[in-house]
Design a protein around this motif. Sequence first.
Motif, PDB file in Angstrom:
ATOM      1  N   MET A   1       0.845  -1.188   0.000  1.00 55.98           N
ATOM      2  CA  MET A   1       0.000   0.000   0.000  1.00 55.98           C
ATOM      3  C   MET A   1       0.886   1.244   0.000  1.00 55.98           C
ATOM      4  SD  MET A   1      -0.761  -2.551   2.175  1.00 55.98           S
ATOM      5  CE  MET A   1      -2.105  -3.576   2.780  1.00 55.98           C
ATOM      6  N   GLY A   2       0.495   2.227  -0.815  1.00 59.87           N
ATOM      7  CA  GLY A   2       1.226   3.492  -0.797  1.00 59.87           C
ATOM      8  C   GLY A   2       1.259   4.104   0.586  1.00 59.87           C
ATOM      9  N   MET A   3       0.160   3.904   1.347  1.00 65.74           N
ATOM     10  CA  MET A   3       0.112   4.478   2.698  1.00 65.74           C
ATOM     11  C   MET A   3       1.068   3.764   3.659  1.00 65.74           C
ATOM     12  SD  MET A   3      -1.683   7.183   2.860  1.00 65.74           S
ATOM     13  CE  MET A   3      -1.808   7.357   4.630  1.00 65.74           C
ATOM     14  N   LEU A   4       1.472   2.524   3.333  1.00 67.74           N
ATOM     15  CA  LEU A   4       2.483   1.849   4.160  1.00 67.74           C
ATOM     16  C   LEU A   4       3.825   2.579   3.989  1.00 67.74           C
ATOM     17  CD1 LEU A   4       3.602  -0.409   5.960  1.00 67.74           C
ATOM     18  CD2 LEU A   4       3.670  -1.899   3.947  1.00 67.74           C
ATOM     19  N   ALA A   5       4.183   2.843   2.727  1.00 67.83           N
ATOM     20  CA  ALA A   5       5.400   3.631   2.484  1.00 67.83           C
ATOM     21  C   ALA A   5       5.256   5.027   3.095  1.00 67.83           C
ATOM     22  CB  ALA A   5       5.671   3.724   0.973  1.00 67.83           C
ATOM     23  N   GLY A   6       4.043   5.559   3.057  1.00 67.97           N
ATOM     24  CA  GLY A   6       3.781   6.859   3.682  1.00 67.97           C
ATOM     25  C   GLY A   6       3.991   6.808   5.186  1.00 67.97           C
ATOM     26  N   GLY A   7       3.609   5.707   5.809  1.00 61.16           N
ATOM     27  CA  GLY A   7       3.820   5.519   7.242  1.00 61.16           C
ATOM     28  C   GLY A   7       5.300   5.462   7.585  1.00 61.16           C
ATOM     29  N   TYR A   8       6.084   4.797   6.717  1.00 60.72           N
ATOM     30  CA  TYR A   8       7.540   4.748   6.948  1.00 60.72           C
ATOM     31  C   TYR A   8       8.130   6.155   6.894  1.00 60.72           C
ATOM     32  CZ  TYR A   8       7.306  -0.338   5.892  1.00 60.72           C
ATOM     33  OH  TYR A   8       7.017  -1.670   5.889  1.00 60.72           O
ATOM     34  N   CYS A   9       7.703   6.933   5.899  1.00 55.87           N
ATOM     35  CA  CYS A   9       8.246   8.298   5.755  1.00 55.87           C
ATOM     36  C   CYS A   9       7.798   9.191   6.913  1.00 55.87           C
ATOM     37  CB  CYS A   9       7.828   8.901   4.419  1.00 55.87           C
ATOM     38  SG  CYS A   9       8.707   8.180   3.015  1.00 55.87           S
ATOM     39  N   ALA A  10       6.551   9.003   7.368  1.00 57.17           N
ATOM     40  CA  ALA A  10       6.068   9.791   8.511  1.00 57.17           C
ATOM     41  C   ALA A  10       6.911   9.480   9.745  1.00 57.17           C
ATOM     42  CB  ALA A  10       4.596   9.495   8.772  1.00 57.17           C
ATOM     43  N   ARG A  11       7.280   8.208   9.910  1.00 56.33           N
ATOM     44  CA  ARG A  11       8.146   7.839  11.041  1.00 56.33           C
ATOM     45  C   ARG A  11       9.512   8.522  10.926  1.00 56.33           C
ATOM     46  NH1 ARG A  11      11.543   2.306  12.117  1.00 56.33           N
ATOM     47  NH2 ARG A  11      12.759   3.246  13.785  1.00 56.33           N
ATOM     48  N   LEU A  12      10.069   8.528   9.718  1.00 54.42           N
ATOM     49  CA  LEU A  12      11.357   9.213   9.510  1.00 54.42           C
ATOM     50  C   LEU A  12      11.249  10.675   9.940  1.00 54.42           C
ATOM     51  CD1 LEU A  12      14.254   9.183   8.189  1.00 54.42           C
ATOM     52  CD2 LEU A  12      13.121   9.912   6.072  1.00 54.42           C
TER      53      LEU A  12
END
Lengths: 142, 151
Positions: free
Chosen positions: A61-72
């Motif tokens: 999911m694009g939002m999974l990658a989005g979650g990783y970036c939000a964590r960064l």
Amino acid sequence: MTANRPSFDSIKAGDAPAPLVCGPLTRTQFVRYAGASHDFNPNHHDEVYARANGNKAVFGMGMLAGGYCARLLTDWLGDGSLQRLRIRFASRFWPGDVLTCMAWVAEKREVDGKGLVDCEFSSVNQEGEVVIRGDATAVLPR
Amino acid sequence: MDPNAAGKTFPPYEFHVERGKIREFADAIGDPNPIYRDPAYAEQTPFGGIIAPPTLLRTFLYEPRAASEALAVKDWSYIVHGEQEFEYLAPVLAGEVLTAQDRIVSITEKESRRAGKLQIAVIETTFHNQRGERVQIARRTLVETGKRISE
């Protein structure tokens, strides 16, 4: 976690945290995110459906990658520092892919006495292909 | 998509931001931050408790169907999620009860050489907490392509 949170005075355009590397990603991680996020689009968990729909496998999911970036971003700038976050979905990612999430300061500005930092971010796969990109604004202490 | 759906507002709906959901979500994005899981740690932060990760509230937007049904999409396999945006107005804490309301902001058309005629819908969701404070705004952009795509 905000141990080494930068200050508005010290941060400057081009500053960047160490990249966050995620993967190799597994189908189990996609399924786990499906359950946690309620995104039950079968392209993300049902290999039979995904293949019949023209995909080589299930994809993340694009939002999974989005979650990783939000964590960064929150690890770097501090919990609760974000004022806005925008994620733009660019391409699919697959089981076995390794995503590298990067962020950097585009500019800083003062609005009504608040120190705002405009950042850009992206997540790329092991071939360097952009999976998502985005931008965010955070407020930092002086 | 039905261009006449632009401007429509839908009935508000309520949901609970549960501590277990926050932890489950943080685990799924691989974020070990104690602010999402350790009440004793979280209590000593300026937030005074466990907070929602930045992308959590998208989770509560799959179930309410009114806004997406109003788009009158013929075949969802022609739809891509192009963009997701959040505005953070106040922290969202575990245990809060939020009320969300969807509005279709716009439906516009664009010509794309690669994907044919595109229709672009922006759905905005506004979240208020149990004290009536506006805490977050989410905007999702859905794109209907002229050609079938697999996302």
